[in-house]
Design an enzyme around this catalytic site. Structure first.
Site, mmCIF file in Angstrom:
data_model
loop_
_atom_site.group_PDB
_atom_site.id
_atom_site.type_symbol
_atom_site.label_atom_id
_atom_site.label_comp_id
_atom_site.label_asym_id
_atom_site.label_seq_id
_atom_site.Cartn_x
_atom_site.Cartn_y
_atom_site.Cartn_z
ATOM 1 N N ASP A 90 0.763 -0.776 -0.188
ATOM 2 C CA ASP A 90 -0.481 0.332 0.129
ATOM 3 C C ASP A 90 0.885 1.391 0.104
ATOM 4 O OD1 ASP A 90 -2.292 -1.839 0.190
ATOM 5 O OD2 ASP A 90 -3.256 -0.707 2.219
ATOM 6 N N HIS A 147 4.607 -7.387 0.329
ATOM 7 C CA HIS A 147 3.870 -8.644 0.060
ATOM 8 C C HIS A 147 4.693 -8.707 -1.899
ATOM 9 C CE1 HIS A 147 0.498 -9.379 2.277
ATOM 10 N NE2 HIS A 147 1.064 -8.068 2.644
ATOM 11 N N SER A 249 8.624 2.980 4.294
ATOM 12 C CA SER A 249 9.347 3.630 3.618
ATOM 13 C C SER A 249 9.942 2.909 1.968
ATOM 14 C CB SER A 249 10.773 2.556 4.161
ATOM 15 O OG SER A 249 11.928 2.906 3.913
#
Length: 282
Positions: A90, A147, A249
Site C-alpha cells: 500500500d 508482499h 519506507s
C-alpha cells in the site's frame, strides 16, 4: 525552494541517532501511553484500524506491534489472474518504467544507477539491465507490510548498510541518489517471469526492516554488508506477506528485460494497494 530547504535539513539531522531513539521507544511496553500514542497517530494520519486484525488500539502492547499490524483476511484481495504481477505494498507509485541501460529515474531530473542500487553485484546488474522497475513509497499512514508481486523462490538476500535519509517526495526530489545511499535489503527471487528483486529501502525513523524467513535484518546497524544464499527452501506465493517496515519506507521492484508490461492505466502518483494488478507477462 521548499524542497531544497527540506533536503538541507536532512543532511543536518542526526538520522542514525533519531532512528535508534525512536526504535527503542517503539518497542517499549508503555501501557496507556502506547494506547494514547496509537490513537493520536491514527487520527493524525487517518488510519483505518477497522481493517486490522486487531482493531482496538488497546490490543497493541507496543508501537511496533501497531506498525507491523496485519489486516483482516480478505481486506486486500489478490488478483489471481494467470500472468499478472500484483502491487507489493500500500502506498504511492512514485516512479515506474523501463531501466534505460542501467539508469532508473528517482524523481524529475534525478537518476541513479543499477550498479549503485544493487551494491555492484555483477549477476544482478546483468539480470536487470534494460529491465523494468516500480518504486512504491509507503508513508506513515500506510499499512506497513510488503508482499510478493508473484510466486517466487528466494535465491539470495543482501543487507547493504547506508544512510537513513527520509524517502518522502520532497527529499527524493532534493537529494541525489537517495535510494542507493540509504540502507537497504535486496531480495533476489527466481520466478516464472524470470529473475525478480524486491529492494526494501530504509529511511529516517524506520526502526526496523523485518522479513518472514530471517526475522529482523536491521537493527543492528554495524556498517557491515551481509549476504545470505538459499537453495530453494524459501518459496513464497503471489500476494504472500514478505515482512514489514517499522514505519513507512520504499519498496523497489525489479524485473528483467522483456518479461513484463505495466498496466496501461498506471500513472505516477497513483495510490497502490496490495494485490491489485501492476503488470502482466509480455
Amino acid at each position: 525552494m521548499l524542497n531544497q530547504f527540506k533536503a538541507i535539513i536532512q543532511y543536518l539531522l542526526p538520522k542514525q541517532l533519531l532512528t535508534s531513539i525512536f526504535g527503542w521507544l517503539a518497542k517499549k511496553r508503555l501501557g496507556k501511553v502506547t494506547t494514547w500514542l496509537i490513537i493520536g497517530f491514527s487520527k493524525l494520519y487517518k488510519i483505518n484500524l477497522d481493517e486490522a486484525k486487531l482493531s482496538n488500539a488497546k490490543d497493541y502492547q507496543t508501537f511496533n506491534d501497531f506498525f507491523a499490524r496485519e489486516l483482516k483476511d480478505g481486506t486486500r484481495p489478490i488478483d489471481d489472474t494467470a500472468n499478472v504481477v500484483v502491487m507489493p505494498a500500500d502506498g504511492v507509485l512514485s516512479q515506474f518504467g523501463s531501466i534505460q541501460a542501467n539508469q532508473l529515474l528517482q524523481a524529475k531530473g534525478h537518476f541513479y544507477s543499477l550498479e549503485s542500487l544493487l551494491a555492484c553485484h555483477p549477476d544482478m546488474i546483468k539480470f536487470f539491465t534494460n529491465g523494468s522497475y516500480a518504486t512504491t513509497y509507503l508513508s506513515p499512514k500506510n499499512y506497513h507490510r510488503f508482499h510478493m508481486p508473484c510466486d517466487g523462490i528466494l535465491r539470495e538476500m543482501i543487507y547493504v548498510p547506508g544512510s537513513l535519509f527520509s524517502v518522502s517526495q520532497a527529499t527524493t526530489q532534493g537529494i541525489p541518489n537517495i535510494f542507493a545511499r540509504n540502507e537497504r535489503v535486496i531480495c533476489l527471487f527466481e520466478t516464472e517471469f524470470g529473475p525478480m528483486a524486491q529492494i526494501l529501502v530504509g529511511a529516517t525513523i524506520v526502526g526496523s526492516i523485518e522479513v518472514q524467513w530471517e526475522g529482523v535484518i536491521t537493527p543492528p546497524r554495524d556498517g557491515i554488508m551481509k549476504r545470505w544464499t538459499y537453495a530453494g527452501e524459501v518459496k513464497l506465493t503471489k500476494g504472500q506477506d514478505m515482512g514489514c517496515f517499522k514505519l513507512g519506507s520504499t519498496v523497489i521492484t525489479l524485473f528483467a528485460s522483456n518479461t513484463i508490461e505495466f498496466s496501461s492505466d498506471l500513472k505516477i502518483g497513483n495510490t497502490t494497494r496490495v494485490g491489485r494488478k501492476l503488470a502482466e507477462r509480455i
